[in-house]
Write a protein that holds these residues in place. Structure first.
Motif, PDB file in Angstrom:
ATOM      1  N   PHE A  61      23.694  -8.348  -3.657  1.00 45.83           N
ATOM      2  CA  PHE A  61      22.334  -8.668  -3.251  1.00 45.83           C
ATOM      3  C   PHE A  61      21.577  -9.049  -4.523  1.00 45.83           C
ATOM      4  N   THR A  62      20.933 -10.197  -4.511  1.00 41.42           N
ATOM      5  CA  THR A  62      20.203 -10.640  -5.690  1.00 41.42           C
ATOM      6  C   THR A  62      18.761 -10.980  -5.309  1.00 41.42           C
ATOM      7  N   GLY A  98       8.837 -13.749  -2.749  1.00 42.12           N
ATOM      8  CA  GLY A  98      10.145 -13.246  -3.128  1.00 42.12           C
ATOM      9  C   GLY A  98      11.243 -13.674  -2.165  1.00 42.12           C
ATOM     10  N   GLY A  99      12.454 -13.629  -2.657  1.00 33.46           N
ATOM     11  CA  GLY A  99      13.621 -13.987  -1.851  1.00 33.46           C
ATOM     12  C   GLY A  99      14.753 -13.019  -2.085  1.00 33.46           C
ATOM     13  N   LEU A 100      15.774 -13.138  -1.258  1.00 32.93           N
ATOM     14  CA  LEU A 100      16.942 -12.261  -1.364  1.00 32.93           C
ATOM     15  C   LEU A 100      18.196 -13.078  -1.084  1.00 32.93           C
ATOM     16  N   LYS A 101      19.053 -13.192  -2.098  1.00 28.57           N
ATOM     17  CA  LYS A 101      20.337 -13.884  -1.943  1.00 28.57           C
ATOM     18  C   LYS A 101      21.411 -12.853  -1.618  1.00 28.57           C
ATOM     19  N   ILE A 102      22.168 -13.128  -0.570  1.00 26.88           N
ATOM     20  CA  ILE A 102      23.254 -12.244  -0.148  1.00 26.88           C
ATOM     21  C   ILE A 102      24.539 -13.071  -0.210  1.00 26.88           C
ATOM     22  N   ALA A 103      25.499 -12.645  -1.028  1.00 22.65           N
ATOM     23  CA  ALA A 103      26.685 -13.480  -1.247  1.00 22.65           C
ATOM     24  C   ALA A 103      27.945 -12.634  -1.392  1.00 22.65           C
ATOM     25  N   SER A 104      29.049 -13.191  -0.894  1.00 22.71           N
ATOM     26  CA  SER A 104      30.364 -12.596  -1.088  1.00 22.71           C
ATOM     27  C   SER A 104      31.379 -13.720  -1.230  1.00 22.71           C
ATOM     28  N   THR A 112      20.352 -16.964   1.836  1.00 20.51           N
ATOM     29  CA  THR A 112      19.141 -16.520   1.162  1.00 20.51           C
ATOM     30  C   THR A 112      18.032 -16.344   2.189  1.00 20.51           C
ATOM     31  N   LEU A 113      17.350 -15.207   2.096  1.00 18.84           N
ATOM     32  CA  LEU A 113      16.172 -14.944   2.912  1.00 18.84           C
ATOM     33  C   LEU A 113      14.934 -15.153   2.052  1.00 18.84           C
ATOM     34  N   SER A 114      13.955 -15.862   2.574  1.00 14.81           N
ATOM     35  CA  SER A 114      12.708 -16.093   1.845  1.00 14.81           C
ATOM     36  C   SER A 114      11.567 -16.208   2.842  1.00 14.81           C
ATOM     37  N   ASP A 115      10.345 -16.252   2.310  1.00 14.83           N
ATOM     38  CA  ASP A 115       9.146 -16.365   3.140  1.00 14.83           C
ATOM     39  C   ASP A 115       9.176 -15.344   4.280  1.00 14.83           C
ATOM     40  N   VAL A 116       9.408 -14.096   3.905  1.00  9.14           N
ATOM     41  CA  VAL A 116       9.443 -13.017   4.892  1.00  9.14           C
ATOM     42  C   VAL A 116       8.046 -12.798   5.452  1.00  9.14           C
ATOM     43  N   LYS A 117       7.949 -12.629   6.778  1.00  8.72           N
ATOM     44  CA  LYS A 117       6.652 -12.466   7.428  1.00  8.72           C
ATOM     45  C   LYS A 117       6.677 -11.289   8.388  1.00  8.72           C
TER      46      LYS A 117
END
Length: 516
Positions: A61-62, A98-104, A112-117
């Motif tokens: 998770f980044t 902010g964003g969240l990169k999820i990678a494997s 990537t999740l961004s613009d969380v509401k």
């Protein structure tokens, strides 16, 4: 087949916002949207999913753009939340940075999740989802059971979330709890906002300016400024007692009348405004209600602070301790509909305990018929550790009062624990012939000195509507609620929840989903 989503939440009952339980009436189409800022959203998606990513999938998770992750593969926090509060529908809509990169690499996924509401009316969390070079906007990730405080709200993952996370088994599964709160550093003082000349009604905009004056908010804790007009006649600093005094106590009377270093309190008054912005909200804001004092309490003119009288208790100036209780009660009543009130709460039997430079403020709290005795409403702190008597009177002014956890619970979570209430002032006489300072109503508000509304300090009266005063035989009661220009955390939560379960202060708001 396409899944059809019924996006606004069907609300099961009228909006209710009140201390403990009550009504925050939905007003009409004249509602205005007020800006909100400085909020954070904390959500872990789902603990088992995080364990899968970092475990079996050997992934990562980044967070980026200011987003963070708690230690130990914990939940994610998205900062810089801003948006609007709709005073008509009481909807809270916030978008976060902010964003969240999820990678494997092992399992071959990267998103990537961004613009969380967060949208309280739709009771959902959404985010933009980027995967394989394509971005889908406002993907609904979870339904939210919205609560009054907007902390630890239950979430349930959507079908779309299951697709994003790569497993159909996630659809309908319980997600991690969601918390939406204002950053602790953003204790606010609603300065001269267009909606608040007296801190209170039309716009719930929380400002981020800090202030040393008493504040109100609820954090999301917004704080309403109440000027602390400490007078030299009621200073908390040690007075210069007569050096020739033979008393064993450094707080012996400077007048030489012989009050002992410890003993029974002969009389006294307590001045406290509860919260200036709340008083405005009750009388001139959405509550459109009234404030009633009785039992010897009085209210300063202009919807000012309250004075509680006839102190009894004990003091010990050697040990710097004081225990006093005061007569009188205050009632806040509003949100009337068909003869019933959604807001009806009483504060009575107020007490102050001091030990050195700190202590607590207690009261009996009666909200809509439910009574709790001796609730510790606020932690008190003075600017001096010594209790010094002058002319056989101990006088303290500008005592800081911060809402306790028990106080926040007693007030239905409308302000967060630690929110600064109006400051407290008190004067206690150590002998029968000691003269208390005139008009010692504390420094609870910039709108009044806290003296009795009729000057006597003993009359009952009512302030309501246009802010007039008059006699009344009505009961007493009180509550903390949304104050308008500053939107406390709990008030936002209650507005977000829209339906309040009476007495519980919890709203269950679930969107219905239907597949064609």
């Amino acid at each position: 087949m396409a899944a059809h989503r019924h996006r606004p939440l069907a609300l099961a009952a009228a909006v209710a916002v009140v201390l403990g339980a009550g009504a925050f009436a939905v007003t009409s189409a004249s509602a205005a949207e007020a800006p909100l800022k400085d909020y954070e959203l904390t959500w872990g998606i789902k603990q088992s999913y995080r364990s899968y990513v970092t475990g079996m999938a050997a992934g990562t998770f980044t967070p980026s753009g200011g987003a963070t992750q708690a230690d130990g593969n914990g939940a994610f926090t998205f900062p810089d939340g801003s948006g609007t509060y709709d005073s008509g529908t009481h909807a809270v809509r916030l978008g976060f940075a902010g964003g969240l990169k999820i990678a494997s690499q092992l399992h071959g996924f990267e998103l990537t999740l961004s613009d969380v509401k967060f949208d309280s009316a739709a009771a959902e969390i959404t985010a933009d989802v980027t995967s394989g070079g394509t971005t889908r906007e406002d993907v609904p990730l979870a339904d939210v059971t919205v609560t009054r405080t907007m902390t630890d709200m239950e979430t349930r993952l959507t079908k779309e979330a299951a697709t994003v996370l790569g497993s159909a088994g996630y659809e309908g599964a319980a997600g991690d709890p969601l918390t939406v709160t204002q950053k602790p550093a953003a204790t606010q003082t609603p300065t001269a906002t267009p909606t608040e000349t007296a801190t209170g009604s039309a716009s719930p905009e929380p400002t981020s300016s800090t202030s040393t004056s008493a504040s109100s908010s609820a954090s999301p804790s917004a704080s309403a400024s109440s000027s602390s007009s400490a007078s030299s006649s009621s200073s908390a600093s040690p007075s210069s007692s007569d050096p020739a005094s033979e008393s064993a106590s450094p707080s012996a009377s400077a007048s030489g009348t012989g009050a002992p270093a410890r003993g029974e309190i002969a009389d006294g008054t307590l001045g406290w405004g509860v919260k200036q912005s709340f008083r405005t909200y009750v009388v001139d804001g959405a509550a459109q209600g009234r404030i009633t004092v009785s039992g010897g309490a009085a209210q300063a003119a202009g919807n000012g602070a309250f004075t509680f009288t006839d102190a009894t208790g004990t003091y010990d100036t050697d040990a710097d301790t004081l225990s006093a209780s005061f007569e009188g009660a205050v009632n806040f009543k509003g949100h009337e509909e068909n003869g019933s009130y959604g807001l009806d709460l009483t504060l009575s039997d107020l007490g102050v305990e001091l030990d050195g430079g700190s202590g607590e403020l207690t009261a009996d709290v009666d909200s809509l018929g439910g009574t709790s005795d001796d609730v510790v409403l606020a932690d008190l702190s003075t600017d001096t550790e010594g209790l010094t008597a002058q002319d056989d009177v101990i006088a303290l002014d500008g005592v800081t009062a911060k809402l306790t956890k028990a106080g926040a619970e007693a007030f239905g979570g409308f302000y967060a624990e630690g929110t600064e209430l109006d400051p407290v002032g008190l004067s206690v006489a150590l002998s029968d012939d000691a003269e208390l300072p005139d008009g010692n109503g504390g420094s609870g508000s910039g709108s009044g000195s806290g003296s009795g509304s009729d000057g006597s300090g003993t009359s009952s009266g009512t302030t309501g509507g246009a802010g007039t005063t008059g006699s009344t035989t009505g009961g007493v009661g009180g509550a903390l609620a949304s104050t308008g220009s500053e939107v406390p955390a709990g008030a936002l939560g209650a507005a977000a929840a829209v339906t309040v379960a009476a007495g519980a202060g919890v709203v269950v708001a679930m969107r219905r989903r239907q597949n064609a």
